[in-house]
Motif scaffolding. Structure first.
Motif, PDB file in Angstrom:
ATOM      1  N   VAL A 196      52.801  43.024  43.827  1.00 36.92           N
ATOM      2  CA  VAL A 196      52.332  43.924  44.877  1.00 36.92           C
ATOM      3  C   VAL A 196      51.240  43.186  45.654  1.00 36.92           C
ATOM      4  N   TRP A 197      51.378  43.136  46.970  1.00 36.95           N
ATOM      5  CA  TRP A 197      50.328  42.464  47.738  1.00 36.95           C
ATOM      6  C   TRP A 197      50.169  43.079  49.120  1.00 36.95           C
ATOM      7  N   LEU A 198      48.960  42.948  49.652  1.00 37.90           N
ATOM      8  CA  LEU A 198      48.671  43.400  51.006  1.00 37.90           C
ATOM      9  C   LEU A 198      49.240  42.373  51.979  1.00 37.90           C
ATOM     10  N   SER A 199      50.035  42.855  52.939  1.00 36.52           N
ATOM     11  CA  SER A 199      50.672  41.960  53.911  1.00 36.52           C
ATOM     12  C   SER A 199      50.144  42.275  55.305  1.00 36.52           C
ATOM     13  N   THR A 200      49.529  41.294  55.933  1.00 40.72           N
ATOM     14  CA  THR A 200      48.996  41.477  57.275  1.00 40.72           C
ATOM     15  C   THR A 200      48.957  40.145  57.998  1.00 40.72           C
ATOM     16  N   LYS A 201      49.144  40.176  59.318  1.00 43.06           N
ATOM     17  CA  LYS A 201      49.006  38.983  60.132  1.00 43.06           C
ATOM     18  C   LYS A 201      47.584  38.829  60.659  1.00 43.06           C
ATOM     19  N   ASP A 202      46.781  39.867  60.470  1.00 40.56           N
ATOM     20  CA  ASP A 202      45.408  39.855  60.967  1.00 40.56           C
ATOM     21  C   ASP A 202      44.468  39.271  59.924  1.00 40.56           C
ATOM     22  N   LYS A 203      43.364  38.759  60.373  1.00 36.13           N
ATOM     23  CA  LYS A 203      42.330  38.303  59.454  1.00 36.13           C
ATOM     24  C   LYS A 203      41.722  39.522  58.786  1.00 36.13           C
ATOM     25  N   ILE A 204      41.630  39.500  57.476  1.00 33.17           N
ATOM     26  CA  ILE A 204      41.187  40.666  56.732  1.00 33.17           C
ATOM     27  C   ILE A 204      39.784  40.459  56.174  1.00 33.17           C
ATOM     28  N   GLN A 205      39.000  41.507  56.216  1.00 28.14           N
ATOM     29  CA  GLN A 205      37.662  41.455  55.640  1.00 28.14           C
ATOM     30  C   GLN A 205      37.778  41.416  54.123  1.00 28.14           C
ATOM     31  N   VAL A 206      37.024  40.541  53.499  1.00 31.20           N
ATOM     32  CA  VAL A 206      37.075  40.358  52.052  1.00 31.20           C
ATOM     33  C   VAL A 206      35.772  40.839  51.436  1.00 31.20           C
ATOM     34  N   HIS A 207      35.880  41.572  50.357  1.00 29.50           N
ATOM     35  CA  HIS A 207      34.702  42.100  49.668  1.00 29.50           C
ATOM     36  C   HIS A 207      33.774  40.946  49.257  1.00 29.50           C
ATOM     37  N   PRO A 208      32.457  41.129  49.370  1.00 29.80           N
ATOM     38  CA  PRO A 208      31.522  40.051  49.017  1.00 29.80           C
ATOM     39  C   PRO A 208      31.738  39.459  47.629  1.00 29.80           C
ATOM     40  N   SER A 209      32.137  40.282  46.664  1.00 23.67           N
ATOM     41  CA  SER A 209      32.333  39.790  45.296  1.00 23.67           C
ATOM     42  C   SER A 209      33.556  38.897  45.158  1.00 23.67           C
ATOM     43  N   LEU A 210      34.419  38.874  46.192  1.00 23.36           N
ATOM     44  CA  LEU A 210      35.666  38.106  46.124  1.00 23.36           C
ATOM     45  C   LEU A 210      35.689  36.940  47.102  1.00 23.36           C
ATOM     46  N   GLN A 211      34.563  36.666  47.759  1.00 23.59           N
ATOM     47  CA  GLN A 211      34.552  35.645  48.796  1.00 23.59           C
ATOM     48  C   GLN A 211      34.428  34.226  48.256  1.00 23.59           C
ATOM     49  N   ALA A 212      33.820  34.070  47.108  1.00 21.11           N
ATOM     50  CA  ALA A 212      33.670  32.730  46.541  1.00 21.11           C
ATOM     51  C   ALA A 212      35.029  32.199  46.080  1.00 21.11           C
ATOM     52  N   PRO A 213      35.283  30.903  46.209  1.00 17.62           N
ATOM     53  CA  PRO A 213      36.551  30.343  45.714  1.00 17.62           C
ATOM     54  C   PRO A 213      36.727  30.635  44.227  1.00 17.62           C
ATOM     55  N   PRO A 214      37.868  31.176  43.834  1.00 18.39           N
ATOM     56  CA  PRO A 214      38.075  31.531  42.424  1.00 18.39           C
ATOM     57  C   PRO A 214      38.337  30.307  41.562  1.00 18.39           C
ATOM     58  N   LYS A 215      38.243  30.501  40.255  1.00 14.51           N
ATOM     59  CA  LYS A 215      38.552  29.439  39.313  1.00 14.51           C
ATOM     60  C   LYS A 215      40.030  29.063  39.425  1.00 14.51           C
TER      61      LYS A 215
END
Length: 258
Positions: free
Chosen positions: A79-98
């Motif tokens: 399940v995933w969000l599908s959009t062609k627009d740039k999406i705002q990302v929550h501050p807790s998820l902005q850092a590059p993940p492991k």
């Protein structure tokens, strides 16, 4: 003093917003559980024709359809969000993940579905005493097929999102199969052994969500309570308008093309 306190509070609020901290009421979680109500065939044993002394001892079966026999939970729906627009990302998820891990273990890939962001490294490792290969059939990125070293991870990154989950094979062991979902945002999920999924910290708004399973590709329809939701190219428009949008139990009766 009161005027000074008000000014300080206003300054703090503006500073927080500039720092990327958004109010809690701008975000929400989408969650649900997907069950399979159709007939579930008995998993068929896989034909092992290579490295039988190692791979033959694991009693490998076809894992393309996994349904929990106790609660009918359908595993490995993406399940995933599908959009062609740039999406705002929550501050807790902005850092590059492991790095995301893909293990060649017991002559199969673990996990079956790997979630990956475009700013994230995929690490493929080999936990078996035999050689394994990772062949990634990317469409919008450069495909590759490489042997996985046994002393260090094989590391890859992908510059572009993929519009669909892409297949991963082992060219040495033809029965091995996995899939990679690559997005340019963190808003994806894979159902667990009970059919549960959750996508936290979504920006509020009207969004399009895709539902996909390897047996059929895009899901064609989902039962939501008494309502049958027809999914065009697997897409379900869902409004995120509160802290938690719970779809509760969803059901799928068929994973076959009509």
């Amino acid at each position: 003093m009161r005027h000074l306190a008000r000014s300080s509070c206003a300054f703090f609020l503006v500073g927080s917003l500039l720092a990327g901290q958004s109010p809690a009421d701008e975000w929400g979680t989408l969650k649900g559980r997907i069950v399979f109500t159709g007939e579930v065939p008995q998993p068929e044993p896989l034909e092992i024709r290579r490295d039988e002394d190692v791979c033959g001892q694991h009693n490998l079966t076809d894992a393309s359809l996994i349904v929990n026999k106790d609660n009918k939970g359908l595993q490995n729906v993406v399940v995933w969000l599908s959009t062609k627009d740039k999406i705002q990302v929550h501050p807790s998820l902005q850092a590059p993940p492991k790095p995301a891990m893909l293990d060649n273990k017991n002559c199969r890939f673990e996990p079956r579905i790997v979630r990956l962001r475009t700013d994230q490294t995929l690490q493929s490792i080999n936990s078996d005493p035999v050689a394994h290969n990772v062949a990634v059939y990317a469409r919008r990125n450069t495909p590759f097929s490489e042997i996985v070293p046994q002393d260090k991870p094989l590391e890859k990154t992908f510059a572009r999102e993929e519009l669909l989950p892409i297949r991963i094979d082992c060219s040495i062991h033809s029965w091995m199969r996995a899939y990679l979902i690559i997005t340019d945002h963190p808003y994806s999920a894979v159902t667990d052994k009970d059919g549960n999924f959750a996508i936290p910290n979504l920006p509020r708004g009207d969004w399009q969500f895709k539902f996909w399973h390897e047996k059929i590709g895009y899901l064609k329809s989902i039962n939501h309570g008494e309502e049958l939701i027809e999914l065009k190219r697997g897409t379900w428009p869902i409004k995120i308008d509160q802290d938690e949008v719970a779809l509760n139990e969803l059901s799928v009766s068929s994973l076959e093309d009509e």
